[in-house]
Design an enzyme around this catalytic site. Structure first.
Site, PDB file in Angstrom:
ATOM      1  N   PHE A 127     -76.511  97.962 -15.222  1.00 22.35           N
ATOM      2  CA  PHE A 127     -75.327  98.114 -14.377  1.00 22.35           C
ATOM      3  C   PHE A 127     -75.282  99.606 -14.017  1.00 22.35           C
ATOM      4  CE2 PHE A 127     -70.847  98.682 -13.493  1.00 22.35           C
ATOM      5  CZ  PHE A 127     -70.421  97.468 -12.986  1.00 22.35           C
ATOM      6  N   ASP A 196     -74.328  98.163 -24.640  1.00 18.11           N
ATOM      7  CA  ASP A 196     -73.210  97.854 -23.752  1.00 18.11           C
ATOM      8  C   ASP A 196     -72.984  96.344 -23.809  1.00 18.11           C
ATOM      9  OD1 ASP A 196     -71.626  97.134 -21.540  1.00 18.11           O
ATOM     10  OD2 ASP A 196     -72.188  98.970 -20.479  1.00 18.11           O
ATOM     11  N   TYR A 221     -61.878  93.384 -19.662  1.00 13.07           N
ATOM     12  CA  TYR A 221     -61.296  92.597 -18.562  1.00 13.07           C
ATOM     13  C   TYR A 221     -62.190  91.459 -18.110  1.00 13.07           C
ATOM     14  CZ  TYR A 221     -64.056  96.196 -16.178  1.00 13.07           C
ATOM     15  OH  TYR A 221     -65.056  97.052 -15.824  1.00 13.07           O
ATOM     16  N   LYS A 222     -63.366  91.299 -18.735  1.00  7.75           N
ATOM     17  CA  LYS A 222     -64.254  90.184 -18.382  1.00  7.75           C
ATOM     18  C   LYS A 222     -63.941  89.020 -19.333  1.00  7.75           C
ATOM     19  CE  LYS A 222     -67.460  93.375 -16.217  1.00  7.75           C
ATOM     20  NZ  LYS A 222     -68.587  94.280 -16.404  1.00  7.75           N
ATOM     21  N   ARG A 370     -73.484  84.394  -8.125  1.00  6.48           N
ATOM     22  CA  ARG A 370     -73.303  84.556  -9.558  1.00  6.48           C
ATOM     23  C   ARG A 370     -72.152  83.681 -10.031  1.00  6.48           C
ATOM     24  NH1 ARG A 370     -71.897  90.087 -12.673  1.00  6.48           N
ATOM     25  NH2 ARG A 370     -69.913  89.545 -11.732  1.00  6.48           N
TER      26      ARG A 370
HETATM   27  C1  LIG Z   1     -68.466  95.665 -16.027  1.00  5.84           C
HETATM   28  C2  LIG Z   1     -69.431  96.669 -16.546  1.00  5.84           C
HETATM   29  C3  LIG Z   1     -69.107  98.029 -16.596  1.00  5.84           C
HETATM   30  C4  LIG Z   1     -67.801  98.513 -16.048  1.00  5.84           C
HETATM   31  O1  LIG Z   1     -67.545  99.852 -16.310  1.00  5.84           O
HETATM   32  P1  LIG Z   1     -66.059 100.405 -16.109  1.00  5.84           P
HETATM   33  O2  LIG Z   1     -66.155 101.811 -16.478  1.00  5.84           O
HETATM   34  O3  LIG Z   1     -65.173  99.582 -17.006  1.00  5.84           O
HETATM   35  O4  LIG Z   1     -65.695 100.187 -14.682  1.00  5.84           O
HETATM   36  C5  LIG Z   1     -70.015  98.905 -17.180  1.00  5.84           C
HETATM   37  N1  LIG Z   1     -71.196  98.469 -17.649  1.00  5.84           N
HETATM   38  C6  LIG Z   1     -71.550  97.163 -17.591  1.00  5.84           C
HETATM   39  C7  LIG Z   1     -72.858  96.717 -18.148  1.00  5.84           C
HETATM   40  C8  LIG Z   1     -70.690  96.231 -17.025  1.00  5.84           C
HETATM   41  O5  LIG Z   1     -71.041  94.952 -16.948  1.00  5.84           O
END
Ligand SMILES: *Cc1c(COP(=O)(O)O)cnc(C)c1O
Length: 398
Positions: A127, A196, A221-222, A370
């Protein structure tokens, strides 16, 4: 009723998590397959937030830092998340965004790794925010950033590797990476493993303590349904806490925050990962949202998640004309997270039509549909309907 529709009804009848759906605010005519992006609203949250705003803030005001437990919320809520990721209490603190926690974790990992270790390995398919932040952490610590595919990490490790930053589940393909083996490989090379968990926590067992993970971060939030922008969390393994040297040593992590001393002296334990004043409204919405996990075992969630994605792939094969979509998600269970990613021509347009038909997934550039499967509120009937509507939409029968 079609054969797959009756199979769905049978699976729903045997689903011991089915009753959980009533704890979420979801309309019956919507199939919500985007909980891996923004979890649905637990029905208990609005009332709790109203109490926090009207009574705790509106009436108790400043007293709430003590009397409503605001000050200790980051550690208290961290302890609520702990069992969901296989951690004992006292190792997780909630606050800030995932991006900020990636920064704390990676810099702290390099500082703990010691002299002569000047390389950070990062998941090449990560990500994006994790890669950006790791790049900055590398510049700040005088390290070199090396993007590598997770499968190539063992071969890339050396006595110069300080830390490895990996995603437990790939946000795009839904591939689940081998956390125990990759963590062990990092340790054999003398490096620290930073994971992560954004796309795994709340969907499958993580086993942070069991597998000796050094540091971990994740959003809430997921799959944890904390609400838009709800705070993330940071795990620091207990035996690293004394050496955890935060690059953001704010006053909230001071041993005596109200001593207002000019010199910094870190507190003990997980709260060393705190920075500044916590975002109480978001944090307490998250705390209320975590109530839905009472009496739920992560193993049961994982079993249902795999059954949902298996059934979705079966229905897609039956309903979608051959060759129109291609699954990017591994079919082997040990390599699959809780989502299915389908490559599809015109994916952006197709997803728009799906949403109009009440099937909500998301589109990832350039050609990926997705679908996230959240076992607490998605059922097998939803899955059958989603695949059936997808088949109709891609065949131009809308
Ligand atoms: C959703 C997600 C994020 C989001 O980062 P924020 O700082 O909370 O916006 C980061 N890394 C991964 C792998 C994600 O899936």
């Amino acid at each position: 009723m079609s054969e797959l529709a009756s199979k769905a009804a049978e699976l729903d009848a045997g689903d011991r998590l089915a009753a959980k759906r009533a704890e979420f605010a979801l309309e019956d005519d919507v199939v919500y397959l985007d909980g891996n992006s923004l979890g649905a609203l637990p029905v208990s949250v609005p009332g709790r937030v109203e109490d926090v705003v009207r009574r705790q803030w509106g009436e108790l005001r400043i007293r709430s830092w003590e009397e409503s437990g605001w000050w200790t919320a980051p550690e208290r809520i961290g302890d609520r998340i702990a069992p969901l990721v296989g951690a004992d209490a006292g190792q997780i603190v909630v606050g800030d965004s995932t991006s900020v926690n990636v920064f704390k974790a990676v810099v702290a990992a390099v500082r703990m790794a010691g002299d002569g270790r000047d390389e950070i390995l990062v998941d090449a398919t990560t990500f994006p925010t994790d890669g950006y932040i790791a790049g900055s952490a590398a510049r700040l610590t005088g390290s070199r950033l090396r993007p590598v595919a997770p499968a190539d990490v063992p071969a890339a490790l050396s006595d110069r590797t300080a830390a490895v930053l990996l995603n437990h589940v790939d946000y795009r393909t839904g591939r689940l990476h081998d956390l125990p083996a990759l963590t062990a490989a990092a340790h054999t090379a003398g490096a620290l493993a930073v994971w992560d968990l954004c796309h795994s926590a709340g969907a499958l067992p993580v086993g942070l303590d069991e597998h000796g993970v050094d540091l971990a971060v994740g959003c809430t939030y997921k799959y944890l349904n904390g609400g838009p922008g709800s705070p993330a969390y940071l795990y620091v393994r207990r035996d690293h806490q004394d050496r955890f040297d935060s690059p953001l040593p704010g006053w909230n992590s001071h041993v005596e925050p109200f001593g207002m001393r000019p010199g910094y002296e870190p507190a003990a334990g997980a709260l060393r990962g705190r920075v500044g004043t916590p975002d109480i409204l978001s944090m307490l919405a998250l705390e209320a949202a975590l109530d839905v996990w009472q009496g739920v075992s992560v193993d049961a969630v994982r079993a249902k998640s795999l059954a949902l994605t298996d059934f979705f792939l079966e229905c897609v094969t039956a309903y979608v004309p051959q060759g129109r979509v291609e699954s990017l998600t591994p079919s082997a269970h040990p390599e699959r997270g809780s989502q299915v990613a389908l490559r599809c021509d015109d994916a952006g347009k197709i997803m728009k039509h799906l949403v109009e038909r009440g099937v909500v997934g998301d589109f990832r550039h350039p050609d990926v549909l997705r679908f996230g499967f959240t076992p607490l509120y998605v059922g097998f009937g939803d899955v059958e309907r989603a695949a059936r509507v997808l088949g109709e939409v891609v065949s131009g029968r809308m």
